[in-house]
Design a protein around this motif. Structure first.
Motif, mmCIF file in Angstrom:
data_model
loop_
_atom_site.group_PDB
_atom_site.id
_atom_site.type_symbol
_atom_site.label_atom_id
_atom_site.label_comp_id
_atom_site.label_asym_id
_atom_site.label_seq_id
_atom_site.Cartn_x
_atom_site.Cartn_y
_atom_site.Cartn_z
ATOM 1 N N TYR A 166 0.821 -1.218 0.000
ATOM 2 C CA TYR A 166 0.000 0.000 0.000
ATOM 3 C C TYR A 166 0.853 1.266 0.000
ATOM 4 O O TYR A 166 0.608 2.205 -0.773
ATOM 5 N N ALA A 167 1.858 1.314 0.867
ATOM 6 C CA ALA A 167 2.670 2.525 0.995
ATOM 7 C C ALA A 167 3.446 2.805 -0.288
ATOM 8 O O ALA A 167 3.523 3.949 -0.748
ATOM 9 N N ARG A 168 4.032 1.773 -0.873
ATOM 10 C CA ARG A 168 4.730 1.980 -2.148
ATOM 11 C C ARG A 168 3.740 2.412 -3.227
ATOM 12 O O ARG A 168 4.046 3.247 -4.082
ATOM 13 N N GLY A 169 2.540 1.840 -3.190
ATOM 14 C CA GLY A 169 1.531 2.209 -4.171
ATOM 15 C C GLY A 169 1.125 3.659 -4.072
ATOM 16 O O GLY A 169 0.881 4.322 -5.089
ATOM 17 N N GLU A 170 1.055 4.178 -2.864
ATOM 18 C CA GLU A 170 0.740 5.600 -2.680
ATOM 19 C C GLU A 170 1.801 6.474 -3.338
ATOM 20 O O GLU A 170 1.496 7.487 -3.978
ATOM 21 N N THR A 171 3.054 6.073 -3.209
ATOM 22 C CA THR A 171 4.142 6.829 -3.825
ATOM 23 C C THR A 171 4.014 6.812 -5.345
ATOM 24 O O THR A 171 4.188 7.842 -6.016
ATOM 25 N N VAL A 172 3.703 5.662 -5.908
ATOM 26 C CA VAL A 172 3.514 5.565 -7.358
ATOM 27 C C VAL A 172 2.351 6.454 -7.790
ATOM 28 O O VAL A 172 2.445 7.184 -8.792
ATOM 29 N N PHE A 173 1.278 6.415 -7.037
ATOM 30 C CA PHE A 173 0.123 7.232 -7.393
ATOM 31 C C PHE A 173 0.460 8.718 -7.410
ATOM 32 O O PHE A 173 0.117 9.445 -8.339
ATOM 33 N N GLN A 174 1.116 9.177 -6.361
ATOM 34 C CA GLN A 174 1.469 10.596 -6.280
ATOM 35 C C GLN A 174 2.356 11.009 -7.447
ATOM 36 O O GLN A 174 2.232 12.119 -7.968
ATOM 37 N N ARG A 175 3.213 10.105 -7.870
ATOM 38 C CA ARG A 175 4.166 10.418 -8.938
ATOM 39 C C ARG A 175 3.543 10.346 -10.329
ATOM 40 O O ARG A 175 3.832 11.193 -11.182
ATOM 41 N N ASP A 176 2.692 9.345 -10.561
ATOM 42 C CA ASP A 176 2.283 9.030 -11.930
ATOM 43 C C ASP A 176 0.793 9.146 -12.213
ATOM 44 O O ASP A 176 0.416 9.101 -13.386
ATOM 45 N N CYS A 177 -0.036 9.284 -11.188
ATOM 46 C CA CYS A 177 -1.475 9.141 -11.414
ATOM 47 C C CYS A 177 -2.315 10.332 -10.989
ATOM 48 O O CYS A 177 -3.388 10.567 -11.541
ATOM 49 N N ALA A 178 -1.869 11.056 -9.970
ATOM 50 C CA ALA A 178 -2.692 12.113 -9.386
ATOM 51 C C ALA A 178 -2.980 13.231 -10.382
ATOM 52 O O ALA A 178 -4.035 13.874 -10.312
ATOM 53 N N LEU A 179 -2.083 13.488 -11.332
ATOM 54 C CA LEU A 179 -2.298 14.562 -12.300
ATOM 55 C C LEU A 179 -3.616 14.382 -13.031
ATOM 56 O O LEU A 179 -4.355 15.344 -13.249
ATOM 57 N N CYS A 180 -3.937 13.151 -13.411
ATOM 58 C CA CYS A 180 -5.170 12.896 -14.155
ATOM 59 C C CYS A 180 -6.350 12.578 -13.242
ATOM 60 O O CYS A 180 -7.435 13.130 -13.406
ATOM 61 N N HIS A 181 -6.130 11.690 -12.289
ATOM 62 C CA HIS A 181 -7.250 11.176 -11.497
ATOM 63 C C HIS A 181 -7.545 12.008 -10.260
ATOM 64 O O HIS A 181 -8.496 11.712 -9.534
ATOM 65 N N GLY A 182 -6.748 13.045 -10.027
ATOM 66 C CA GLY A 182 -6.969 13.913 -8.881
ATOM 67 C C GLY A 182 -6.208 13.436 -7.662
ATOM 68 O O GLY A 182 -5.982 12.241 -7.474
ATOM 69 N N SER A 183 -5.812 14.367 -6.828
ATOM 70 C CA SER A 183 -5.036 14.019 -5.648
ATOM 71 C C SER A 183 -5.830 13.158 -4.668
ATOM 72 O O SER A 183 -5.250 12.461 -3.835
ATOM 73 N N ASP A 184 -7.169 13.197 -4.781
ATOM 74 C CA ASP A 184 -8.013 12.375 -3.915
ATOM 75 C C ASP A 184 -8.483 11.107 -4.610
ATOM 76 O O ASP A 184 -9.242 10.322 -4.031
ATOM 77 N N GLY A 185 -8.060 10.889 -5.858
ATOM 78 C CA GLY A 185 -8.452 9.689 -6.593
ATOM 79 C C GLY A 185 -9.883 9.682 -7.078
ATOM 80 O O GLY A 185 -10.364 8.683 -7.609
ATOM 81 N N LEU A 186 -10.597 10.806 -6.942
ATOM 82 C CA LEU A 186 -12.017 10.851 -7.263
ATOM 83 C C LEU A 186 -12.301 11.369 -8.666
ATOM 84 O O LEU A 186 -13.443 11.708 -8.994
ATOM 85 N N GLY A 187 -11.270 11.440 -9.506
ATOM 86 C CA GLY A 187 -11.471 11.847 -10.891
ATOM 87 C C GLY A 187 -11.512 13.345 -11.059
ATOM 88 O O GLY A 187 -11.491 14.111 -10.089
ATOM 89 N N GLN A 188 -11.590 13.775 -12.316
ATOM 90 C CA GLN A 188 -11.673 15.197 -12.622
ATOM 91 C C GLN A 188 -12.745 15.437 -13.675
ATOM 92 O O GLN A 188 -12.898 14.662 -14.615
ATOM 93 N N LYS A 189 -13.480 16.543 -13.481
ATOM 94 C CA LYS A 189 -14.590 16.885 -14.368
ATOM 95 C C LYS A 189 -14.327 18.187 -15.107
ATOM 96 O O LYS A 189 -13.634 19.077 -14.618
ATOM 97 N N VAL A 190 -14.911 18.294 -16.274
ATOM 98 C CA VAL A 190 -15.016 19.547 -17.010
ATOM 99 C C VAL A 190 -16.467 19.659 -17.453
ATOM 100 O O VAL A 190 -17.030 18.701 -18.001
ATOM 101 N N ALA A 191 -17.084 20.799 -17.182
ATOM 102 C CA ALA A 191 -18.480 21.039 -17.543
ATOM 103 C C ALA A 191 -19.393 19.943 -16.992
ATOM 104 O O ALA A 191 -20.349 19.514 -17.655
ATOM 105 N N GLY A 192 -19.095 19.475 -15.794
ATOM 106 C CA GLY A 192 -19.961 18.517 -15.133
ATOM 107 C C GLY A 192 -19.787 17.075 -15.545
ATOM 108 O O GLY A 192 -20.493 16.201 -15.038
ATOM 109 N N ARG A 193 -18.847 16.788 -16.457
ATOM 110 C CA ARG A 193 -18.620 15.415 -16.907
ATOM 111 C C ARG A 193 -17.181 15.005 -16.621
ATOM 112 O O ARG A 193 -16.260 15.814 -16.728
ATOM 113 N N TYR A 194 -17.012 13.753 -16.267
ATOM 114 C CA TYR A 194 -15.675 13.261 -15.977
ATOM 115 C C TYR A 194 -14.828 13.204 -17.248
ATOM 116 O O TYR A 194 -15.219 12.599 -18.244
#
Length: 327
Positions: free
Chosen positions: A198-226
């Motif tokens: 889990y801890a290593r996975g968090e590091t990977v997420f912060q480095r490679d995934c948060a830009l798109c999926h959001g720092s909270d992992g809940l996705g990102q919307k534009v004009a109300g759509r993901y």
């Protein structure tokens, strides 16, 4: 904002990786000093291939420009639109913020992301998930129930006909009953060097995934759509979806993520970030009847599922994520 607009052409081609530290008030508790590590996947976790299955065969689906004119082509195009814009085209059957194309990239065309052309010719088939022979339509119904956290369209509905027409057309020329190169997710023999962490996975997420999926992992919307889908929480897939299992998530991530940079993560990173993603709460398994332990025993009795297990002091599935206002 401008950066997100530049990423919009990739809207239909996005999905899994994992998350960052859970936000305040989320269903996941803060990570203690001793983080969880999943048990090493057993070799027996993956079902053996049927002995009658033919060797994998190369196949290229027809280009979209080849969709014919006329009523059949119109139905194929309708199926494609539903596949890419599922919540907008089939709102009665979708209960989250995902689209079919989030897990089946490039509108279901991309190899190694469970493309439609690789699945159509393999049905009818027995599925251990529901313990009977499924038609292709039943397989699609399962996607709505679990991945879309919704309800199954009737087999004779227009939505189902459109999706089947799209899949049938995309598999034009493909052999029946033959596993095609690039079908499914490439998880055969794909094992982590070390147990997922889990801890290593968090590091990977912060480095490679948060830009798109959001720092909270809940996705990102534009004009109300993901434009980038949520990886957990009330708008993600539920605990019955195949992507909640570590081997499916890790194989998808390795082959396809970060978006347009598939096969750049190490095997270990892919498994670790899958662990991190799947150790977050999401909507309840619709087969749940009030007993978490029994639901795990009946439907999740595999080391690939974290459902009903405790990670970082939290019993997963005990506080499933719900949309605001839902029961």
């Amino acid at each position: 904002m401008n950066r997100h607009r530049l990423l919009l052409p990739a809207l239909a081609a996005v999905m899994l990786v994992a998350c960052q530290r859970p936000p305040a008030g989320s269903d996941m508790p803060a990570k203690p000093a001793n983080t969880a590590t999943a048990a090493a996947p057993a070799a027996s976790a993956a079902a053996p291939a049927p002995t009658t299955m033919k060797p994998a065969t190369a196949f290229t689906p027809p280009p979209e420009s080849a969709i014919p004119e006329g009523p059949f082509g119109d139905m194929v195009r309708e199926g494609r639109e539903l596949f890419v814009h599922t919540a907008q085209k089939a709102p009665a059957y979708v209960g989250n913020g995902l689209a079919c194309a989030n897990c089946h990239l490039d509108a279901g065309r991309q190899p190694n992301s469970a493309p439609l052309w690789g699945a159509y010719g393999m049905y009818p088939a027995y599925r251990s998930k529901n313990k009977h022979v499924n038609s292709f339509g039943e397989r699609l119904q399962g996607c709505f129930q679990f991945s879309m956290n919704g309800k199954a369209p009737p087999l004779d509905s227009r939505e189902m006909l459109a999706l089947e027409a799209y899949a049938y057309w995309m598999a034009t020329g493909a052999p029946i009953g033959v596993k095609l190169d690039g079908a499914g997710y490439p998880k055969q023999g794909f094992k982590p060097p070390q147990p997922p962490d889990y801890a290593r996975g968090e590091t990977v997420f912060q480095r490679d995934c948060a830009l798109c999926h959001g720092s909270d992992g809940l996705g990102q919307k534009v004009a109300g759509r993901y434009v980038f889908p949520p990886l957990w929480g009330p708008d993600s897939f539920n605990w019955g979806a195949g992507m909640h299992e570590l081997d499916n998530a890790a194989a998808f991530i390795k082959a396809n993520m970060p978006l347009s940079r598939g096969n750049t993560l190490s095997d270990q990173d892919a498994w670790d970030v899958a662990m991190y993603m799947d150790a977050h709460e999401r909507p309840q398994d619709p087969r749940f009847k009030g007993d978490l332990a029994q639901t795990r025993k009946d439907f999740h009795d595999t080391p690939m599922s974290l459902y009903g297990t405790t990670v970082n002091g939290h019993l997963l599935g005990s506080r499933p994520a719900r949309r605001q206002g839902s029961r």
